[in-house]
Design an enzyme around this catalytic site. Structure first.
Site, PDB file in Angstrom:
ATOM      1  N   ARG A  87       0.837  -1.205   0.000  1.00 20.91           N
ATOM      2  CA  ARG A  87       0.000   0.000   0.000  1.00 20.91           C
ATOM      3  C   ARG A  87       0.864   1.243   0.000  1.00 20.91           C
ATOM      4  O   ARG A  87       1.783   1.384   0.790  1.00 20.91           O
ATOM      5  CB  ARG A  87      -0.911   0.002   1.229  1.00 20.91           C
ATOM      6  CG  ARG A  87      -1.659   1.312   1.498  1.00 20.91           C
ATOM      7  CD  ARG A  87      -2.912   1.430   0.651  1.00 20.91           C
ATOM      8  NE  ARG A  87      -3.546   2.720   0.760  1.00 20.91           N
ATOM      9  CZ  ARG A  87      -4.608   2.996   1.485  1.00 20.91           C
ATOM     10  NH1 ARG A  87      -5.163   2.054   2.220  1.00 20.91           N
ATOM     11  NH2 ARG A  87      -5.130   4.201   1.497  1.00 20.91           N
ATOM     12  N   ARG A  96      -5.381   1.435  -4.767  1.00 24.02           N
ATOM     13  CA  ARG A  96      -4.585   0.782  -3.731  1.00 24.02           C
ATOM     14  C   ARG A  96      -4.536  -0.731  -3.878  1.00 24.02           C
ATOM     15  O   ARG A  96      -5.472  -1.347  -4.364  1.00 24.02           O
ATOM     16  CB  ARG A  96      -5.106   1.152  -2.355  1.00 24.02           C
ATOM     17  CG  ARG A  96      -6.579   0.878  -2.215  1.00 24.02           C
ATOM     18  CD  ARG A  96      -7.269   1.740  -1.221  1.00 24.02           C
ATOM     19  NE  ARG A  96      -7.219   3.124  -1.579  1.00 24.02           N
ATOM     20  CZ  ARG A  96      -7.927   4.078  -1.042  1.00 24.02           C
ATOM     21  NH1 ARG A  96      -8.770   3.805  -0.094  1.00 24.02           N
ATOM     22  NH2 ARG A  96      -7.825   5.307  -1.420  1.00 24.02           N
ATOM     23  N   ASP A  99      -6.759  -1.858   1.203  1.00 24.53           N
ATOM     24  CA  ASP A  99      -7.272  -0.842   2.107  1.00 24.53           C
ATOM     25  C   ASP A  99      -8.043  -1.567   3.202  1.00 24.53           C
ATOM     26  O   ASP A  99      -8.929  -2.378   2.906  1.00 24.53           O
ATOM     27  CB  ASP A  99      -8.198   0.113   1.346  1.00 24.53           C
ATOM     28  CG  ASP A  99      -8.684   1.268   2.201  1.00 24.53           C
ATOM     29  OD1 ASP A  99      -7.935   1.709   3.091  1.00 24.53           O
ATOM     30  OD2 ASP A  99      -9.811   1.739   1.959  1.00 24.53           O
ATOM     31  N   ASP A 101     -10.118  -0.705   6.745  1.00 18.48           N
ATOM     32  CA  ASP A 101     -10.679   0.356   7.575  1.00 18.48           C
ATOM     33  C   ASP A 101     -11.468  -0.239   8.734  1.00 18.48           C
ATOM     34  O   ASP A 101     -12.266  -1.162   8.536  1.00 18.48           O
ATOM     35  CB  ASP A 101     -11.642   1.235   6.763  1.00 18.48           C
ATOM     36  CG  ASP A 101     -10.945   2.075   5.724  1.00 18.48           C
ATOM     37  OD1 ASP A 101      -9.832   2.561   5.998  1.00 18.48           O
ATOM     38  OD2 ASP A 101     -11.515   2.260   4.632  1.00 18.48           O
TER      39      ASP A 101
END
Length: 158
Positions: A87, A96, A99, A101
């Site tokens: 990344r 990317r 990712d 989150d």
């Protein structure tokens, strides 16, 4: 590392560079190996058009984990996983390789320079709401799903 009683956390996964399907499968395997944590379950994979960005289509999913890590330690572990996947962050919303989150961390409300939970844009993103609704339909309202129905998203096989 700060340990606490187990917390249910939901992690959003996405990738659109390299081989996104492999990246997400590998990320799920790595989530199983997080210290003081276990992968409870994961949604299916969804394809989606970039939102507020350009580049190839994304592959997205949501994972539910049980973790004794604090939210900052969980964030640090996820960011390390992103780095190991190659990344880079050349600009906001750049394409990317991976990712990860933190969408939800138990019932916590966190606002800090490094982390905001619940994720501030999760209710605006079909690529989060649809896989989250698959895992836990009570966490997503029909009105929220209706509000994002015009976003390009589709369920992927496998």
């Amino acid at each position: 590392m700060i340990l606490r009683d187990p917390v249910r956390a939901y992690i959003g996964l996405g990738a659109n560079l390299g081989d996104p399907m492999v990246a997400l499968r590998t990320a799920l395997e790595e989530l199983e190996r997080l210290p003081a944590s276990r992968l409870v379950r994961a949604s299916g994979f969804y394809g989606s058009k970039p939102v507020d960005s350009t580049g190839p289509d994304y592959v997205n999913a949501v994972a539910e984990i049980s973790t004794c890590l604090s939210a900052p330690d969980l964030l640090s572990a996820l960011q390390q996983q992103e780095l190991q996947a190659g990344r880079e962050r050349p600009y906001r919303n750049a394409p990317r390789t991976l990712d990860l989150d933190i969408l939800l961390y138990g019932s916590a409300r966190i606002v800090s320079p490094a982390l905001t939970v619940p994720h501030p844009r999760m209710r605006e993103r079909a690529f989060v709401l649809m896989p989250l609704a698959e895992l836990d339909p009570e966490r997503v309202t029909p009105a929220e799903l209706d509000a994002v129905r015009d976003q390009g998203i589709w369920r992927l096989a496998g």
